[in-house]
Write a protein that holds these residues in place. Structure first.
Motif, short mmCIF file in Angstrom:
data_model
loop_
_atom_site.label_atom_id
_atom_site.label_comp_id
_atom_site.label_asym_id
_atom_site.label_seq_id
_atom_site.Cartn_x
_atom_site.Cartn_y
_atom_site.Cartn_z
N ARG A 91 0.96 -1.16 0.10
CA ARG A 91 0.05 0.09 0.06
C ARG A 91 0.70 1.26 -0.01
N GLU A 92 0.63 2.14 -0.76
CA GLU A 92 1.41 3.42 -0.76
C GLU A 92 0.64 4.62 0.04
N ALA A 93 1.40 5.03 1.19
CA ALA A 93 0.78 5.90 1.85
C ALA A 93 1.05 7.30 1.31
N ARG A 94 0.50 8.32 2.01
CA ARG A 94 0.65 9.75 1.75
C ARG A 94 2.17 10.36 1.80
N ASN A 95 2.64 11.09 0.83
CA ASN A 95 3.93 11.49 0.89
C ASN A 95 3.81 13.23 1.39
N ASP A 96 4.77 13.76 1.38
CA ASP A 96 4.76 15.17 1.94
C ASP A 96 3.83 16.23 0.74
N GLU A 97 3.76 15.77 -0.05
CA GLU A 97 2.92 16.62 -1.04
C GLU A 97 1.07 16.26 -0.77
N GLY A 98 0.97 15.36 0.06
CA GLY A 98 -0.22 14.94 0.68
C GLY A 98 -1.07 13.86 -0.33
N GLN A 99 -0.17 13.28 -1.19
CA GLN A 99 -0.71 12.36 -2.19
C GLN A 99 -0.20 10.92 -1.82
N PRO A 100 -0.80 9.62 -2.06
CA PRO A 100 -0.31 8.49 -2.19
C PRO A 100 0.48 8.45 -3.06
N GLY A 101 1.76 7.58 -3.11
CA GLY A 101 2.65 7.49 -4.45
C GLY A 101 3.83 8.14 -4.24
N TYR A 102 4.46 8.19 -5.51
CA TYR A 102 6.03 8.62 -5.54
C TYR A 102 5.95 10.10 -5.83
N THR A 103 6.58 11.03 -5.25
CA THR A 103 7.00 12.25 -5.86
C THR A 103 8.15 12.54 -6.22
N PRO A 104 8.55 12.65 -7.46
CA PRO A 104 9.82 12.68 -7.77
C PRO A 104 10.83 13.72 -7.22
N PRO A 105 12.15 13.59 -7.38
CA PRO A 105 12.94 14.44 -6.80
C PRO A 105 12.77 15.85 -7.45
N CYS A 106 12.96 17.18 -7.06
CA CYS A 106 12.58 18.26 -7.90
C CYS A 106 13.30 19.50 -6.90
N PRO A 107 14.54 19.26 -6.65
CA PRO A 107 15.31 20.37 -5.63
C PRO A 107 15.24 21.47 -6.20
N PRO A 108 14.82 22.72 -5.47
CA PRO A 108 14.62 23.85 -5.96
C PRO A 108 15.97 24.73 -5.80
N ILE A 109 17.15 24.00 -5.20
CA ILE A 109 18.52 24.57 -5.41
C ILE A 109 19.51 23.56 -4.77
N GLY A 110 20.56 23.41 -5.53
CA GLY A 110 21.63 22.71 -4.96
C GLY A 110 21.42 21.13 -5.03
N ARG A 111 22.39 20.09 -4.86
CA ARG A 111 22.22 18.96 -4.99
C ARG A 111 21.92 18.15 -3.76
N HIS A 112 20.78 17.61 -3.92
CA HIS A 112 20.08 16.89 -2.72
C HIS A 112 20.64 15.49 -2.67
N ARG A 113 20.32 14.75 -1.17
CA ARG A 113 20.66 13.47 -1.25
C ARG A 113 19.22 12.87 -1.13
N TYR A 114 19.01 11.79 -1.50
CA TYR A 114 17.68 10.94 -1.61
C TYR A 114 17.99 9.64 -0.71
N TYR A 115 17.40 9.31 0.21
CA TYR A 115 17.70 8.03 1.13
C TYR A 115 16.27 6.97 0.63
N PHE A 116 16.71 5.96 0.32
CA PHE A 116 15.89 4.84 0.11
C PHE A 116 15.82 3.87 1.31
N HIS A 117 14.92 4.13 2.15
CA HIS A 117 15.13 3.23 3.34
C HIS A 117 14.23 1.88 3.24
N LEU A 118 14.66 0.86 3.41
CA LEU A 118 13.95 -0.43 3.38
C LEU A 118 14.05 -0.94 4.63
N TYR A 119 12.76 -1.47 5.29
CA TYR A 119 12.74 -2.08 6.79
C TYR A 119 12.04 -3.69 6.54
#
Length: 159
Positions: A91-119
């Motif tokens: 099941r996909e829960a809500r992301n920080d855009e308030g929608q279930p599913g994947y929100t793609p990286p879209c950094p407004p400035i600089g190079r960001h790190r993206y962590y894929f955590h698996l439990y």
């Protein structure tokens, strides 16, 4: 060997290809895992960016994707699995855009790190409801984590 997560699209500490970002198709990347511990009944995947909005002055961790109740024996999430195509009974829960599913990286400035955590969990979380997000998933996970793994990649600057 411990639980491991990887992608066929990028290497650990490498760059996320543009295809998986807001600068192109914005589809979810392919992910694979192995060495799921015995006794695991489900997996949780959380993808986040601790560098939001500016890596030089981060203010918050932005959650891009939360998937829970992934079956431990499937071994992967295919490219473009989100929204709605993660392996059952995931099941996909809500992301920080308030929608279930994947929100793609879209950094407004600089190079960001993206962590894929698996439990790997010793339980299934069940239906947490349509409003569930990262907080609800992490709360339900407490006391059930057998092992965890992470994959890190970067993206930016845009354009």
């Amino acid at each position: 060997m411990p639980l491991a997560i990887r992608s066929t699209a990028f290497v650990d500490t490498g760059t996320i290809p543009t295809r998986y970002t807001c600068d192109a198709d914005g589809v979810s990347p392919p992910l694979e895992w192995e060495q799921v511990p015995p006794g695991a009944r489900s997996l949780v995947l959380i993808v986040d960016d601790p560098d939001a909005p500016d890596p030089a002055a981060p203010e918050r961790v932005f959650t891009h994707w939360v998937v829970y109740d992934l079956p431990p024996n499937v071994g992967r999430v295919d490219e473009a699995a989100s929204p709605g195509g993660v392996p059952d009974p995931g099941r996909e829960a809500r992301n920080d855009e308030g929608q279930p599913g994947y929100t793609p990286p879209c950094p407004p400035i600089g190079r960001h790190r993206y962590y894929f955590h698996l439990y790997a969990l010793d339980a299934e979380l069940g239906d947490l409801g349509p409003e569930a997000g990262r907080y609800q998933v992490e709360t339900a996970m407490r006391g059930h984590v057998l092992e965890s793994a992470e994959l890190v990649a970067t993206y930016g600057p845009r354009g």
